[in-house]
Design a protein around this motif. Structure first.
Motif, PDB file in Angstrom:
ATOM      1  N   GLU A  59      30.219  47.009   6.156  1.00  0.00           N
ATOM      2  CA  GLU A  59      29.158  46.802   5.170  1.00  0.00           C
ATOM      3  C   GLU A  59      29.746  45.960   4.057  1.00  0.00           C
ATOM      4  OE1 GLU A  59      26.048  49.915   4.612  1.00  0.00           O
ATOM      5  OE2 GLU A  59      27.686  51.242   5.226  1.00  0.00           O
ATOM      6  N   GLU A  61      28.917  44.160   0.421  1.00  0.00           N
ATOM      7  CA  GLU A  61      28.063  44.043  -0.762  1.00  0.00           C
ATOM      8  C   GLU A  61      28.111  42.593  -1.238  1.00  0.00           C
ATOM      9  OE1 GLU A  61      27.711  47.403  -3.902  1.00  0.00           O
ATOM     10  OE2 GLU A  61      29.219  45.998  -4.646  1.00  0.00           O
ATOM     11  N   TYR A 293      33.367  49.777   3.890  1.00  0.00           N
ATOM     12  CA  TYR A 293      32.417  49.185   2.937  1.00  0.00           C
ATOM     13  C   TYR A 293      33.226  48.380   1.925  1.00  0.00           C
ATOM     14  CZ  TYR A 293      28.364  49.103  -0.238  1.00  0.00           C
ATOM     15  OH  TYR A 293      27.311  48.724  -1.031  1.00  0.00           O
ATOM     16  N   CYS A 304      30.061  54.026   3.314  1.00  0.00           N
ATOM     17  CA  CYS A 304      29.057  53.910   2.250  1.00  0.00           C
ATOM     18  C   CYS A 304      28.660  55.235   1.628  1.00  0.00           C
ATOM     19  CB  CYS A 304      27.804  53.216   2.798  1.00  0.00           C
ATOM     20  SG  CYS A 304      26.902  54.208   4.021  1.00  0.00           S
ATOM     21  N   ASN A 307      28.811  56.051  -2.072  1.00  0.00           N
ATOM     22  CA  ASN A 307      27.938  55.327  -2.992  1.00  0.00           C
ATOM     23  C   ASN A 307      26.812  56.229  -3.482  1.00  0.00           C
ATOM     24  OD1 ASN A 307      29.464  53.044  -2.576  1.00  0.00           O
ATOM     25  ND2 ASN A 307      28.055  52.138  -1.113  1.00  0.00           N
TER      26      ASN A 307
END
Length: 364
Positions: A59, A61, A293, A304, A307
């Motif tokens: 993942e 960002e 992530y 994740c 988060n």
């Protein structure tokens, strides 16, 4: 036909469709993701460290910018700089994953605010990578919808947490319910007119004190947009941090039952993502460690799930490295990351996982 055979037959037909439309490589990526990441098979989970030597999924960002102040989102309570990942920085990361099969290309921010975002998407589609995002659909106008459908973007969750304008705009402060719903309707129209099976299109509803009363009506809204092709994922708050504790709620059983009945009547599929189940599985069953992530700042965290706890600085402090300072392979092969993976195999709780809401962990 039994439920097992029905599911088996549906999955087989889906695989045959993907083979015909997308080819062997793409289909294998999808199968690989379902076998390993979503596995509940204890043998597969036990063998995972030997079968998966390097992450096949990540993942990433791509921005920390967002125009909204959603009441349940940690972004609203941050004091973080607004940063975009450039296309060049993106390539430096993803090029370290030559066998990449799946990517979550979003994060705690609005991905379409990054002007390089569609350039990133086009590169990944050329490589046959499966792309998934959650998005507000505030920026997804007709032109963007056509481009995403033409590129056969893989999976999109519409982050829409209410059935009425009043409730939605009290939750996603700064957004506009009418604009979002119109964008979603237009997207479905564009997809249907193209005859494409992509993207998979789902709705995501975060259940809170101030919106659970609208869940049955939400089924009606989704049905009015997608008919009996509608799919909804209802989710708990992932973490009940201090600023949002008042939003946490147990959904009344009568609302759950009313929602299920309405979904059956409308032919809408629903899934329940109960992140905070009281009977959590042991941490040895975790498969999320094969999907690291990467923050917009370059910090690498194990997955994740940490988060949305409004602990961004702690996550950075406990990160396993930073791709702006070392290659991901160096980080992955570091003593710290090896120790992290070994602890999970032994059923011990690494410091990075002490706030996990999915598995049974030692909080101390």
């Amino acid at each position: 036909m039994s439920e097992f055979l029905r599911v088996w037959w549906a999955n087989l037909n889906r695989i045959l469709l993907l083979l015909r439309v997308k080819g062997l490589r793409y289909t294998w990526n999808r199968i690989h993701f379902n076998i390993f990441y979503y596995s509940k098979n204890p043998i597969v989970i036990r063998l995972l460290p030997f079968l998966v030597k390097y992450p096949p999924y990540i993942e990433l960002e791509v921005t920390s910018r967002c125009a909204f102040r959603c009441v349940m989102c940690e972004h609203t309570y941050w004091d973080e700089p607004e940063v975009d990942v450039s296309y060049e920085e993106f390539r430096e990361v993803v090029d370290e994953f030559p066998g990449l099969k799946w990517i979550g290309l979003f994060g705690i921010g609005e991905p379409f605010l990054n002007r390089d975002y569609m350039k990133m998407v086009r590169h990944l589609k050329e490589e046959g990578v499966y792309i998934e995002i959650y998005d507000t659909f505030y920026y997804t106008d007709d032109a963007l919808a056509k481009e995403l459908v033409e590129l056969e973007f893989d999976r999109m969750f519409v982050s829409l947490d209410a059935a009425t304008k009043e409730t939605y705009e009290a939750i996603r402060i700064g957004s506009n319910f009418d604009r979002v719903v119109e964008n979603v309707r237009n997207f479905v129209r564009v997809k249907n007119e193209s005859g494409s099976i992509f993207p998979d299109f789902l709705f995501h509803f975060v259940m809170m004190e101030n919106n659970v009363h609208e869940m049955p009506a939400y089924v009606d809204l989704v049905h009015s947009i997608c008919g009996d092709q509608g799919v909804i994922q209802f989710s708990d708050l992932l973490h009940e941090f201090e600023e949002i504790k008042h939003l946490a709620t147990e959904v009344p059983p009568e609302i759950v039952e009313a929602t299920k009945r309405r979904a059956e009547e409308r032919g809408v599929s629903i899934a329940w993502n109960w992140n905070t189940e009281r009977e959590k599985p042991p941490i040895q069953r975790c498969t999320a460690w094969i999907m690291p992530y990467i923050f917009v700042s370059g910090h690498v965290i194990p997955c994740c799930v940490g988060n949305e706890a409004n602990q961004r600085e702690l996550q950075k402090k406990l990160s396993l490295g930073n791709v702006n300072e070392n290659s991901f392979k160096e980080i992955w092969d570091s003593p710290e990351y090896k120790r992290f993976r070994a602890m999970i195999r032994r059923g011990e709780t690494p410091p990075q996982c002490r706030d996990c809401g999915v598995f049974a962990v030692d909080k101390e």
